[in-house]
Write a protein that holds these residues in place. Structure first.
Motif, short mmCIF file in Angstrom:
data_model
loop_
_atom_site.label_atom_id
_atom_site.label_comp_id
_atom_site.label_asym_id
_atom_site.label_seq_id
_atom_site.Cartn_x
_atom_site.Cartn_y
_atom_site.Cartn_z
N LEU A 177 -15.62 2.33 -6.98
CA LEU A 177 -16.20 2.63 -5.67
C LEU A 177 -15.16 3.40 -4.87
N LEU A 178 -15.54 4.61 -4.43
CA LEU A 178 -14.67 5.44 -3.61
C LEU A 178 -15.20 5.46 -2.18
N CYS A 179 -14.40 4.98 -1.24
CA CYS A 179 -14.79 4.90 0.17
C CYS A 179 -14.11 6.03 0.93
N LEU A 180 -14.89 6.92 1.51
CA LEU A 180 -14.37 8.09 2.21
C LEU A 180 -14.62 7.94 3.71
N ASP A 181 -13.54 7.87 4.49
CA ASP A 181 -13.65 7.68 5.94
C ASP A 181 -13.46 9.02 6.64
N GLU A 182 -14.56 9.57 7.15
CA GLU A 182 -14.57 10.84 7.89
C GLU A 182 -13.88 11.97 7.11
N ARG B 89 -8.23 -11.76 -1.24
CA ARG B 89 -7.41 -10.95 -2.13
C ARG B 89 -6.57 -9.95 -1.32
N LYS B 90 -5.38 -9.69 -1.80
CA LYS B 90 -4.52 -8.67 -1.20
C LYS B 90 -5.10 -7.29 -1.47
N ARG B 91 -4.65 -6.33 -0.66
CA ARG B 91 -5.19 -4.98 -0.79
C ARG B 91 -4.92 -4.38 -2.17
N PHE B 92 -3.72 -4.64 -2.74
CA PHE B 92 -3.42 -4.07 -4.05
C PHE B 92 -4.35 -4.67 -5.11
N ALA B 93 -4.72 -5.96 -4.94
CA ALA B 93 -5.61 -6.60 -5.90
C ALA B 93 -7.02 -6.02 -5.80
N ILE B 94 -7.45 -5.70 -4.59
CA ILE B 94 -8.76 -5.07 -4.39
C ILE B 94 -8.76 -3.68 -5.01
N THR B 95 -7.65 -2.96 -4.88
CA THR B 95 -7.55 -1.64 -5.51
C THR B 95 -7.66 -1.77 -7.03
N ARG B 96 -6.99 -2.76 -7.58
CA ARG B 96 -7.05 -2.95 -9.04
C ARG B 96 -8.44 -3.35 -9.50
N LEU B 97 -9.21 -4.03 -8.65
CA LEU B 97 -10.59 -4.36 -9.00
C LEU B 97 -11.44 -3.10 -9.14
N GLY B 98 -11.12 -2.07 -8.35
CA GLY B 98 -11.88 -0.83 -8.47
C GLY B 98 -12.40 -0.27 -7.17
N ILE B 99 -11.79 -0.62 -6.03
CA ILE B 99 -12.19 -0.06 -4.73
C ILE B 99 -11.03 0.77 -4.19
N ALA B 100 -11.29 2.03 -3.88
CA ALA B 100 -10.28 2.91 -3.30
C ALA B 100 -10.85 3.54 -2.03
N ARG B 101 -9.95 3.92 -1.13
CA ARG B 101 -10.41 4.51 0.13
C ARG B 101 -9.48 5.61 0.60
N THR B 102 -10.03 6.47 1.45
CA THR B 102 -9.22 7.41 2.23
C THR B 102 -9.31 6.96 3.69
N PHE B 103 -8.58 7.66 4.56
CA PHE B 103 -8.51 7.26 5.96
C PHE B 103 -8.95 8.39 6.87
N GLN B 104 -9.48 8.01 8.04
CA GLN B 104 -9.91 9.00 9.01
C GLN B 104 -8.74 9.89 9.42
N ASN B 105 -7.59 9.28 9.67
CA ASN B 105 -6.36 10.03 9.95
C ASN B 105 -5.57 10.12 8.65
N PHE C 156 -15.26 -0.88 6.78
CA PHE C 156 -14.41 -0.39 5.69
C PHE C 156 -13.19 -1.27 5.52
N ASN C 157 -12.58 -1.62 6.65
CA ASN C 157 -11.36 -2.42 6.59
C ASN C 157 -11.61 -3.82 6.04
N VAL C 158 -12.77 -4.38 6.31
CA VAL C 158 -13.12 -5.68 5.73
C VAL C 158 -13.30 -5.55 4.22
N MET C 159 -13.96 -4.48 3.78
CA MET C 159 -14.23 -4.30 2.35
C MET C 159 -12.97 -4.02 1.55
N THR C 160 -11.94 -3.47 2.20
CA THR C 160 -10.73 -3.09 1.47
C THR C 160 -9.55 -4.01 1.75
N GLY C 161 -9.81 -5.15 2.38
CA GLY C 161 -8.79 -6.18 2.52
C GLY C 161 -7.86 -6.03 3.70
#
Length: 274
Positions: A187-192, A85-101, A61-66
């Motif tokens: 793409l919505l990435c949901l971690d636990e 790409r920076k994390r904000f740029a990856i977010t603007r491309l269309g990838i979002a995530r949540t975190f286990q904690n 997950f961390n690799v995919m989201t920068g």
């Protein structure tokens, strides 16, 4: 909130690969956390990434989201290499995530937390904000509309003015999903996301994930709860010690001897024979 659609991603069609992880490895000192991992997340599906503790799921997950850069290999989103790409740029491309904690701003209201996500696509600068330019006011208005629509979709509209720290655990989980959805991802990435949930809450989460997919989003899920994974996934990929050992339909993966061995600690050959 406008539904996420494939139209914003040139060259991506229904069922095609939206995100591709291609022979990705990452090493921390002498530890190889991912070793030649490859899989696709197809447009419009729910793909679950599973494996025992320490298998490399969150690292992936961390690799995919920068958060991390791969030592070798490549991640592509809608055909575009993510590169450095920076994390904000990856977010603007269309990838979002949540975190286990859960990572919320506890002293901000629920609405303010979601507005942080809605701000991801804002183009105004400090000067615009200081002089309250028309563009700044328009983006503020559109951001609040998006945030409130997402909160209503997740059943949080009545909690908008409450501090995030005062919400129940389940509402905090949903609020983190709302913040991610407010970035208008493809793409919505949901971690636990089911961590700490009781059986009734897990059933509600399964229904929510299906509804999110039905709105046009593609979902990538890390989850330990196998009943949830098998009940909601279109496909499942399995990692063990940083390597992919299986991929396929839920029923295929559930009966795969290598997967059974990984979870039960048995020898794959013996399991296959038995």
């Amino acid at each position: 909130m406008p539904e996420a659609t494939v139209a914003a991603q040139p060259g991506v069609r229904e069922g095609a690969a939206l995100l591709s992880v291609d022979d990705v490895s990452i090493q921390f000192g002498g530890l190889k956390a991912l070793d030649g991992v490859s899989f696709d997340v197809r447009q419009g599906e729910i793909l679950s990434l599973i494996g025992p503790n320490g298998a490399g799921k969150t690292t992936c997950f961390n690799v995919m989201t920068g958060v991390y850069q791969p030592t070798s290999g490549e991640v592509r989103f809608a055909g575009q290499p993510l590169g450095r790409r920076k994390r904000f740029a990856i977010t603007r491309l269309g990838i979002a995530r949540t975190f286990q904690n859960i990572r919320l701003f506890g002293n901000m209201t629920a609405l303010e937390n979601v507005l942080v996500g809605a701000d991801a696509h804002h183009r105004t600068n400090i000067l615009d904000a200081l002089v309250r330019s028309p563009r700044h006011r328009r983006e503020e208005r559109e951001g609040e509309e998006t945030a409130r629509e997402v909160m209503e979709f997740l059943g949080l509209e009545k909690r908008a003015d409450e501090l995030a720290r005062n919400l129940s655990y389940g509402d905090q989980r949903r609020l983190e999903i709302a913040r991610a959805m407010a970035t208008r991802p493809k793409l919505l990435c949901l971690d636990e996301p089911a961590a700490g949930f009781n059986p009734a809450e897990k059933e509600q989460l399964m229904e929510l994930i299906r509804r999110i997919r039905d709105r046009g989003l593609t979902v990538l899920l890390i989850e330990h709860d196998m009943s949830l994974v098998m009940g909601v996934s279109d496909r499942v990929a399995v990692l063990e010690f940083g390597r992919k050992i299986a991929e396929g339909l839920p029923a295929e993966v559930r009966n795969d001897p290598a997967v059974i061995a990984a979870y039960l600690g048995t020898d794959a050959d013996d399991e296959g024979e038995s």
